[in-house]
Design a protein around this motif. Structure first.
Motif, mmCIF file in Angstrom:
data_model
loop_
_atom_site.group_PDB
_atom_site.id
_atom_site.type_symbol
_atom_site.label_atom_id
_atom_site.label_comp_id
_atom_site.label_asym_id
_atom_site.label_seq_id
_atom_site.Cartn_x
_atom_site.Cartn_y
_atom_site.Cartn_z
ATOM 1 N N ILE A 248 -4.514 -5.318 -9.393
ATOM 2 C CA ILE A 248 -3.281 -4.532 -9.371
ATOM 3 C C ILE A 248 -2.921 -4.154 -7.938
ATOM 4 O O ILE A 248 -1.775 -4.295 -7.496
ATOM 5 C CB ILE A 248 -3.435 -3.280 -10.253
ATOM 6 N N GLY A 249 -3.903 -3.652 -7.187
ATOM 7 C CA GLY A 249 -3.648 -3.296 -5.800
ATOM 8 C C GLY A 249 -3.381 -4.495 -4.920
ATOM 9 O O GLY A 249 -2.556 -4.440 -3.998
ATOM 10 N N TRP A 250 -4.061 -5.608 -5.193
ATOM 11 C CA TRP A 250 -3.907 -6.817 -4.377
ATOM 12 C C TRP A 250 -2.498 -7.395 -4.496
ATOM 13 O O TRP A 250 -1.937 -7.892 -3.513
ATOM 14 C CB TRP A 250 -4.934 -7.846 -4.825
ATOM 15 N N ASN A 251 -1.908 -7.328 -5.684
ATOM 16 C CA ASN A 251 -0.593 -7.922 -5.910
ATOM 17 C C ASN A 251 0.557 -6.936 -5.718
ATOM 18 O O ASN A 251 1.719 -7.335 -5.825
ATOM 19 C CB ASN A 251 -0.514 -8.494 -7.330
ATOM 20 N N GLU A 252 0.280 -5.662 -5.458
ATOM 21 C CA GLU A 252 1.331 -4.650 -5.400
ATOM 22 C C GLU A 252 2.207 -4.848 -4.166
ATOM 23 O O GLU A 252 1.723 -5.039 -3.057
ATOM 24 C CB GLU A 252 0.686 -3.263 -5.384
ATOM 25 N N TYR A 253 3.509 -4.764 -4.366
ATOM 26 C CA TYR A 253 4.455 -4.962 -3.264
ATOM 27 C C TYR A 253 5.391 -3.772 -3.066
ATOM 28 O O TYR A 253 5.692 -3.401 -1.931
ATOM 29 C CB TYR A 253 5.293 -6.214 -3.513
ATOM 30 N N LEU A 254 5.831 -3.147 -4.158
ATOM 31 C CA LEU A 254 6.893 -2.143 -4.079
ATOM 32 C C LEU A 254 6.520 -0.975 -3.178
ATOM 33 O O LEU A 254 7.234 -0.656 -2.209
ATOM 34 C CB LEU A 254 7.229 -1.645 -5.487
ATOM 35 N N PHE A 255 5.401 -0.311 -3.464
ATOM 36 C CA PHE A 255 5.012 0.864 -2.681
ATOM 37 C C PHE A 255 4.601 0.475 -1.259
ATOM 38 O O PHE A 255 4.850 1.230 -0.316
ATOM 39 C CB PHE A 255 3.876 1.607 -3.378
ATOM 40 N N ALA A 256 3.974 -0.692 -1.110
ATOM 41 C CA ALA A 256 3.592 -1.136 0.233
ATOM 42 C C ALA A 256 4.820 -1.369 1.102
ATOM 43 O O ALA A 256 4.815 -1.061 2.299
ATOM 44 C CB ALA A 256 2.755 -2.407 0.140
ATOM 45 N N SER A 257 5.896 -1.892 0.509
ATOM 46 C CA SER A 257 7.120 -2.143 1.280
ATOM 47 C C SER A 257 7.787 -0.858 1.729
ATOM 48 O O SER A 257 8.528 -0.854 2.719
ATOM 49 C CB SER A 257 8.096 -2.966 0.433
ATOM 50 N N VAL A 258 7.538 0.244 1.027
ATOM 51 C CA VAL A 258 8.143 1.530 1.392
ATOM 52 C C VAL A 258 7.288 2.280 2.402
ATOM 53 O O VAL A 258 7.784 2.765 3.428
ATOM 54 C CB VAL A 258 8.366 2.391 0.127
ATOM 55 N N PHE A 259 5.986 2.351 2.152
ATOM 56 C CA PHE A 259 5.116 3.180 2.999
ATOM 57 C C PHE A 259 4.671 2.466 4.268
ATOM 58 O O PHE A 259 4.371 3.121 5.269
ATOM 59 C CB PHE A 259 3.893 3.628 2.195
ATOM 60 N N LEU A 260 4.585 1.141 4.240
ATOM 61 C CA LEU A 260 4.053 0.413 5.397
ATOM 62 C C LEU A 260 5.114 -0.369 6.152
ATOM 63 O O LEU A 260 4.779 -1.156 7.035
ATOM 64 C CB LEU A 260 2.946 -0.548 4.938
ATOM 65 N N LYS A 261 6.377 -0.182 5.809
ATOM 66 C CA LYS A 261 7.432 -1.001 6.395
ATOM 67 C C LYS A 261 7.464 -0.900 7.906
ATOM 68 O O LYS A 261 7.674 -1.900 8.610
ATOM 69 C CB LYS A 261 8.786 -0.562 5.821
#
Length: 320
Positions: A248-261
């Motif tokens: 789940i964490g490996w494939n997650e994109y939505l939150f990573a695109s917001v917090f790590l942009k």
């Protein structure tokens, strides 16, 4: 005769299975095929490359030989001009020795692994304690807690993204690099904990409580009985839950695109692959090779889970 299978029905069943499997595997076969093709072979509709090309994999994994950069003769004459300041010479030379076109795949993979594995490990620890409490102990509001856990998992990430980001901004986490990483780490735990609780709770119920009672009759405390009896019997499920949370964490994109942009050095692989599509590194064999390497840990986790999902360890542990 009712229920008797004819050879036609069997052949039809296996043909349907093969068509379904082929339909599911075709996109992955196309990705693998394109990652192994040279540029002149990209237009070839065949899945078999004319000449196998491993340069993209070597480049992403850091196995490719460093190419020597040759400065054109005209540029060398300009650099030999004593009237040009040294800082301008360095700026001109930097354009020919720039290595920014190298996609740092290893760093992004390490970021994804550390965040996903760390969140999965923490989620598993909390899930063991919570699932055991729900499945074994009696307390007021137990049913509400059990159903609420599953309800939280059913809420989509899009609905939670804005309030979670506002919370991170209000407490000052989203304004710094490490604060954003910690926020993303906590969100992954929140995302994976409900399903981990649900899976482990159902598994703990399948372990006879008489085994724990027998251990406590031998002098073990409840904590020791959990550590010595319940957890060893639950190792296959613990490994499966960990790998599921990791995926789940490996494939997650939505939150990573917001917090790590705004923090490119901490990009996870899904976010980095999206950036790769719109960068000057967007070469088909490199994109497909990066996709295959990103997919590899998921496939390994699935195969490992299938191999270790053996049951029946408690069979015969309690006499009827």
């Amino acid at each position: 005769m009712l229920g008797r299978k004819t050879w036609k029905s069997r052949v039809g069943f296996w043909v349907a299975i093969m068509l379904l499997v082929s339909f599911c595997l075709l996109p992955f076969a196309q990705i693998l095929s394109t990652s192994l093709k040279h540029q002149f072979d990209w237009g070839n509709p065949s899945l078999i490359p004319q000449v196998v090309n491993l340069d993209a994999y070597k480049e992403l994994l850091g196995l490719a030989e460093q190419k020597e950069v040759e400065v054109p003769a005209a540029i060398k004459k300009i650099l030999d001009n004593p009237k040009i300041p040294q800082n301008k010479k360095d700026a001109i030379l930097a354009k020919y020795t720039d290595t920014s076109d190298v996609f740092p795949f290893g760093r992004y993979m390490l970021n994804s692994f550390l965040i996903s594995a760390g969140a999965a490990a923490v989620s598993l620890v909390f899930a063991v304690m919570g699932a055991y409490s729900i499945s074994r102990l009696q307390f007021s509001g137990q049913v509400i807690v059990q159903r609420s856990v599953l309800f939280v998992y059913m809420v989509g990430g899009v609905l939670l993204m804005v309030p979670l980001y506002q919370m991170a901004v209000n407490v000052g986490l989203a304004t710094s690099m490490w604060g954003s990483v910690i926020s993303l780490f906590a969100i992954y735990i929140v995302q994976t904990l409900p399903v981990a609780l649900y899976m482990l709770g159902n598994y703990f119920r399948s372990i006879p409580f008489a085994l724990e009672e027998a251990a406590m009759m031998d002098g073990y405390s409840r904590k020791q009985a959990i550590w010595k009896v319940v957890l060893p019997l639950s190792l296959p499920m613990l490994a499966t839950v960990f790998m599921y949370c990791f995926i789940i964490g490996w494939n997650e994109y939505l939150f990573a695109s917001v917090f790590l942009k705004q923090f490119k050095e901490f990009y996870t692989l899904p976010l980095a692959l999206q950036e790769l599509f719109v960068s000057k590194n967007a070469i088909w064999d490199r994109i497909m090779a990066a996709s295959m390497l990103t997919l590899a840990p998921v496939v390994i986790c699935f195969l490992f889970a299938m191999r270790h999902m053996d049951g029946g360890k408690t069979d015969g542990g309690v006499k009827g």
